[in-house]
Design an enzyme around this catalytic site. Structure first.
Site, PDB file in Angstrom:
ATOM      1  N   HIS A 105       3.211  10.896   0.930  1.00  0.00           N
ATOM      2  CA  HIS A 105       4.355  10.332   1.755  1.00  0.00           C
ATOM      3  C   HIS A 105       5.730  10.198   1.456  1.00  0.00           C
ATOM      4  O   HIS A 105       6.490  10.565   2.037  1.00  0.00           O
ATOM      5  CB  HIS A 105       3.780   8.670   1.878  1.00  0.00           C
ATOM      6  CG  HIS A 105       2.374   8.315   2.320  1.00  0.00           C
ATOM      7  ND1 HIS A 105       2.047   8.878   3.801  1.00  0.00           N
ATOM      8  CD2 HIS A 105       1.361   8.115   1.616  1.00  0.00           C
ATOM      9  CE1 HIS A 105       0.976   8.567   3.627  1.00  0.00           C
ATOM     10  NE2 HIS A 105       0.279   8.296   2.493  1.00  0.00           N
TER      11      HIS A 105
ATOM     12  N   GLU B 177       0.933   8.224  -3.617  1.00  0.00           N
ATOM     13  CA  GLU B 177       1.614   7.964  -2.513  1.00  0.00           C
ATOM     14  C   GLU B 177       2.985   8.688  -2.367  1.00  0.00           C
ATOM     15  O   GLU B 177       3.772   9.048  -1.239  1.00  0.00           O
ATOM     16  CB  GLU B 177       2.156   6.537  -2.999  1.00  0.00           C
ATOM     17  CG  GLU B 177       0.933   5.575  -2.451  1.00  0.00           C
ATOM     18  CD  GLU B 177       0.439   5.717  -1.267  1.00  0.00           C
ATOM     19  OE1 GLU B 177       1.299   5.341  -0.216  1.00  0.00           O
ATOM     20  OE2 GLU B 177      -0.677   5.537  -1.011  1.00  0.00           O
TER      21      GLU B 177
ATOM     22  N   HIS C 298       0.805  -1.210   0.067  1.00  0.00           N
ATOM     23  CA  HIS C 298      -0.035   0.007   0.053  1.00  0.00           C
ATOM     24  C   HIS C 298       0.833   1.295  -0.114  1.00  0.00           C
ATOM     25  O   HIS C 298       0.672   2.231  -0.671  1.00  0.00           O
ATOM     26  CB  HIS C 298      -0.840  -0.077   1.150  1.00  0.00           C
ATOM     27  CG  HIS C 298      -1.984   1.130   1.109  1.00  0.00           C
ATOM     28  ND1 HIS C 298      -2.867   0.994   2.170  1.00  0.00           N
ATOM     29  CD2 HIS C 298      -1.982   2.230   0.319  1.00  0.00           C
ATOM     30  CE1 HIS C 298      -3.519   2.179   2.056  1.00  0.00           C
ATOM     31  NE2 HIS C 298      -3.231   2.827   1.035  1.00  0.00           N
TER      32      HIS C 298
END
Ligand SMILES: *[C@@H]1O[C@H](CO)[C@@H](O)[C@H](O)[C@H]1NC(C)=O
Ligand SMILES: *[C@@H]1O[C@H](CO)[C@@H](O)[C@H](O)[C@H]1NC(C)=O
Ligand SMILES: *[C@@H]1O[C@H](CO)[C@@H](O)[C@H](O)[C@H]1NC(C)=O
Ligand SMILES: *[C@@H]1O[C@H](CO)[C@@H](O)[C@H](O)[C@H]1NC(C)=O
Length: 254
Positions: free
Chosen positions: A121, A117, A68
């Site tokens: 992040h 992502e 993920h």
């Protein structure tokens, strides 16, 4: 239903190789970074459960744990001018598609998911040298995933998708004794009329030096875990020590 049994015969052998091999990353830690984080969380999710949570969007999910994300705790969106560029990870695309797919939109390309992502992040993770480019961030994440080799390990100890249920404590103990650290395991709570929780995510935590550490739970973390991308992960919570379903199929019949 009786709980399935986990077999511990071959515990610890494979996985230990990882720790010994991975202590050599060193870099200067700057105390002056504005976006401070302490640990990285490598989140695996079980595509079948992700699909159960989003039934209209999904068919034929992979039958292995996929990535993920790799998430620094406490922070996100650390550099809004550092845009995702898929060309920077060209070499990684075959592995990205296999191990880090957008499981909800498998027939289209996965670029939007990876962009999310990276921007949320990756731009925060990039404050440390081993992760300070898109190629390094995605490449190192794939690397950690492959070294952990969660899929092979679970199969080896007999924990596989099944119509019988597992005791969560058996799964936890198997993982802890292999990896030597406590992961965080998240489940979909039972819906009305269902008996058991469904396993959804397994998170391993790493230090800034990319060494495994225990995952600890805190309010701040559970906040940032929520609403990531479109996987409705906010429905997941830390698994209870009860019977747990590890589903092979999105649809099942009682
Ligand atoms: C944000 O990313 C841009 C593009 O890579 C870079 O030039 C800039 O230095 C970064 N800013 C910070 C605060 O790291
Ligand atoms: C993926 O789709 C986006 C549009 O959603 C497009 O801009 C991009 O070029 C595509 N990437 C690849 C590698 O096909
Ligand atoms: C665990 O138990 C608590 C309290 O009964 C409940 O609120 C929570 O939803 C449960 N979590 C799961 C994943 O079943
Ligand atoms: C993780 O926690 C366990 C106890 O729960 C402890 O024995 C172990 O030393 C910890 N490991 C690390 C790497 O901190």
């Amino acid at each position: 239903m009786k709980p399935a049994t986990a077999y511990y015969l071959i515990l610890g052998c494979f996985c230990l190789a990882f720790y010994c091999g991975c202590t050599s990353y060193t870099f200067l830690e700057s105390e002056l970074q504005p976006h401070v984080w302490k640990k990285l969380i490598l989140v695996h999710h079980w595509p079948v459960t992700v699909c159960k949570m989003n039934e209209n969007d999904c068919n034929d999910p992979p039958q292995y744990w996929t990535i993920h994300g790799l998430w620094p705790d406490k922070v996100d969106d650390c550099n809004r001018t550092w845009h995702f560029d898929v060309n920077e990870i060209k070499d990684l695309l075959p592995d990205m598609r296999q191990y880090w797919p957008d499981v909800l939109h498998s027939s289209t390309n996965h670029t939007q998911f990876w962009k999310h992502e990276w921007e949320k992040h990756g731009t925060c993770a990039a404050t440390v040298e081993p992760l300070n480019s898109q190629k390094k961030y995605f490449g190192k994440t794939l690397d950690l995933y492959q070294k952990l080799d969660l899929n092979s390990y679970l199969l080896k100890v007999g924990i596989k998708p099944s119509s019988t249920y597992y005791q969560m404590t058996a799964i936890k103990e198997a993982l802890t004794s292999c990896y030597g650290v406590t992961p965080k395991i998240q489940c979909l709570p039972p819906k009305e009329g269902e008996e058991v929780q469904i396993i959804g995510q397994i998170e391993f935590c790493f230090t800034k030096e990319l060494e495994l550490r225990n995952c600890t739970h805190s309010k701040a973390e559970s906040y940032m875990m929520q609403n990531d991308w479109h996987f409705r992960t906010e429905e997941l919570s830390v698994c209870n020590d009860t019977l747990t379903y590890y589903p092979a199929q999105v649809h099942f019949y009682h």
